[in-house]
Write an enzyme that holds these catalytic residues in place. Structure first.
Site, PDB file in Angstrom:
ATOM      1  N   TYR A 121      33.942 -46.181  17.107  1.00  0.00           N
ATOM      2  CA  TYR A 121      33.508 -45.506  15.965  1.00  0.00           C
ATOM      3  C   TYR A 121      32.295 -45.428  15.925  1.00  0.00           C
ATOM      4  O   TYR A 121      31.254 -46.219  16.290  1.00  0.00           O
ATOM      5  CB  TYR A 121      34.140 -45.810  14.573  1.00  0.00           C
ATOM      6  N   ASN A 175      30.941 -58.946  19.735  1.00  0.00           N
ATOM      7  CA  ASN A 175      29.797 -59.048  19.678  1.00  0.00           C
ATOM      8  C   ASN A 175      29.300 -60.125  20.104  1.00  0.00           C
ATOM      9  O   ASN A 175      29.695 -61.347  19.848  1.00  0.00           O
ATOM     10  CB  ASN A 175      29.643 -58.944  17.962  1.00  0.00           C
ATOM     11  N   TYR A 177      25.991 -62.228  20.505  1.00  0.00           N
ATOM     12  CA  TYR A 177      24.667 -62.431  19.635  1.00  0.00           C
ATOM     13  C   TYR A 177      23.861 -63.346  20.485  1.00  0.00           C
ATOM     14  O   TYR A 177      24.288 -64.408  20.947  1.00  0.00           O
ATOM     15  CB  TYR A 177      24.780 -63.101  18.398  1.00  0.00           C
ATOM     16  N   HIS A 186      27.345 -55.054   5.177  1.00  0.00           N
ATOM     17  CA  HIS A 186      28.254 -53.936   5.390  1.00  0.00           C
ATOM     18  C   HIS A 186      29.750 -54.207   4.759  1.00  0.00           C
ATOM     19  O   HIS A 186      30.132 -55.387   4.575  1.00  0.00           O
ATOM     20  CB  HIS A 186      28.244 -53.228   6.762  1.00  0.00           C
ATOM     21  N   ASP A 188      33.651 -53.079   6.238  1.00  0.00           N
ATOM     22  CA  ASP A 188      34.349 -52.539   7.356  1.00  0.00           C
ATOM     23  C   ASP A 188      34.954 -51.192   6.724  1.00  0.00           C
ATOM     24  O   ASP A 188      35.558 -51.277   5.717  1.00  0.00           O
ATOM     25  CB  ASP A 188      35.333 -53.387   7.673  1.00  0.00           C
ATOM     26  N   HIS A 248      29.722 -58.255   3.459  1.00  0.00           N
ATOM     27  CA  HIS A 248      29.452 -59.281   4.414  1.00  0.00           C
ATOM     28  C   HIS A 248      28.209 -59.034   5.417  1.00  0.00           C
ATOM     29  O   HIS A 248      28.234 -57.960   5.743  1.00  0.00           O
ATOM     30  CB  HIS A 248      30.829 -59.998   5.041  1.00  0.00           C
ATOM     31  N   ARG A 259      25.968 -66.812  20.421  1.00  0.00           N
ATOM     32  CA  ARG A 259      27.454 -66.846  19.704  1.00  0.00           C
ATOM     33  C   ARG A 259      28.083 -65.303  20.070  1.00  0.00           C
ATOM     34  O   ARG A 259      27.511 -64.365  20.119  1.00  0.00           O
ATOM     35  CB  ARG A 259      27.243 -66.888  18.177  1.00  0.00           C
TER      36      ARG A 259
END
Length: 359
Positions: A121, A175, A177, A186, A188, A248, A259
């Site tokens: 998205y 994700n 990192y 943000h 969700d 969060h 990570r």
């Protein structure tokens, strides 16, 4: 950046915003010492600045309890299982570098890469109109399908443990990192994803923070309402207040080593999609031109992370929590859409437009 003596964004952040390891909150009563609620400025974009008041009549410790009530967490995967899954994540990274995925499967930014599977998205700086409710799913076939190993090694395990029902997941995001990477505050999107939101952590321990405010030029992060430790191999489930009524984020100082997190979600049947004049085929022989291979483990310029273009990487920035923190989910969704409509009216009256861009 090397000339300033900082090796990554975390060190510079510490020099500009001293913080304590114990995350002690000197404003536990929500006041600034004179009985007045504090106000924190945050940016919706690089041109807009708003103030948000913490004077909501509810002590922060009570809000922290509300957040905790919407969180379920457990260590599910053993170190051996984690190592096997981490090898598969490395394969995803290699495939992305080789340009083997569809255009919208991979989203790169300094210190953070995202890999969308099943559903993808638009969010953040990719939006033509900014604000709640503006996110759109890509058309079917514009991102790759969920890899078989995610189904076999992760999803089936969570189904067997009763974490999620069978057939729930149709969107998986990885994700990845590097040290000093982050995701700004943000929620969700309520109109895109059903609840709960499920995430599984790999490679190293980290933390998920709730109720932070990001400021830019230079980057600063306010003290969170709650800091949730997230261990390697642990599963974190967000629902209720924790998923819908408070933002969060992941702060730069919380990513000390590489990570990765696998986020498992279900899209709503009525979630809006981008319009198109022509269909996209899911056949590998008709795929768009692959992405140019890039190194994801390169030493990124940490100064780049101070630019809003980079930090506007995940959905809309710094979205206000719901006005009422005790309403049911249906009311939260209604308020979410109402705020989006008011935001659109403000944009139309100001005549300001935000161009879509990839980063």
């Amino acid at each position: 950046m090397a000339a300033s003596g900082y090796s990554d964004l975390r060190e510079k952040l510490k020099s500009m915003t001293p913080h304590k390891d114990e995350y002690k909150n000197k404003f536990a009563d929500g006041t600034n010492g004179n009985g007045k609620g504090r106000k924190r400025k945050f940016r919706e974009s690089e041109d807009d600045e708003f103030e948000h008041s913490d004077d909501n009549g509810e002590p922060r410790e009570n809000e922290a309890r509300l957040v905790k009530s919407g969180i379920t967490q457990k260590t599910t995967f053993t170190p051996e299982e984690c190592a096997r899954i981490e090898e598969k994540i490395d394969e995803v990274v290699s495939n992305g570098e080789a340009g083997l995925y569809r255009e919208h499967t991979v989203d790169r930014a300094p210190l953070r890469n995202k890999y969308f599977f099943g559903e993808g998205y638009t969010y953040g700086a990719q939006l033509e109109k900014r604000g709640p409710g503006q996110e759109r799913l890509y058309r079917k076939g514009q991102v790759d399908e969920i890899p078989g190993w995610v189904q076999e090694l992760v999803i089936k395990r969570l189904v067997s443990d009763g974490v999620i029902p069978e057939g729930f997941v149709n969107s998986a995001v990885i994700n990845d990192y590097q040290p000093g990477g982050c995701i700004v505050s943000h929620v969700d999107p309520l109109h895109i994803f059903a609840r709960p939101i499920v995430s599984v952590s790999f490679f190293s321990d980290s933390a998920l923070c709730f109720g932070c405010r990001f400021q830019f030029k230079p980057i600063r992060v306010s003290e969170p309402v709650l800091v949730l430790p997230v261990r390697r191999g642990s599963v974190t489930v967000l629902n209720g207040y924790a998923a819908d009524d408070i933002t969060h984020c992941i702060r730069p100082q919380d990513i000390k080593e590489r990570r990765a997190v696998i986020i498992l979600r279900k899209t709503r049947p009525d979630a809006p999609r981008l319009d198109s004049d022509s269909p996209i085929s899911s056949s590998p022989t008709e795929r768009p031109i692959p992405l140019k291979a890039k190194r994801s483990h390169r030493r990124a310029d940490p100064d780049a992370a101070h630019r809003p273009r980079v930090l506007e990487m995940d959905k809309e920035e710094n979205r206000h929590p719901s006005v009422s923190r005790h309403r049911r989910h249906s009311n939260s969704s209604e308020n979410y859409w109402r705020r989006g409509q008011e935001y659109d009216k403000h944009r139309e009256s100001s005549g300001r437009k935000v161009k879509m861009r990839r980063h």
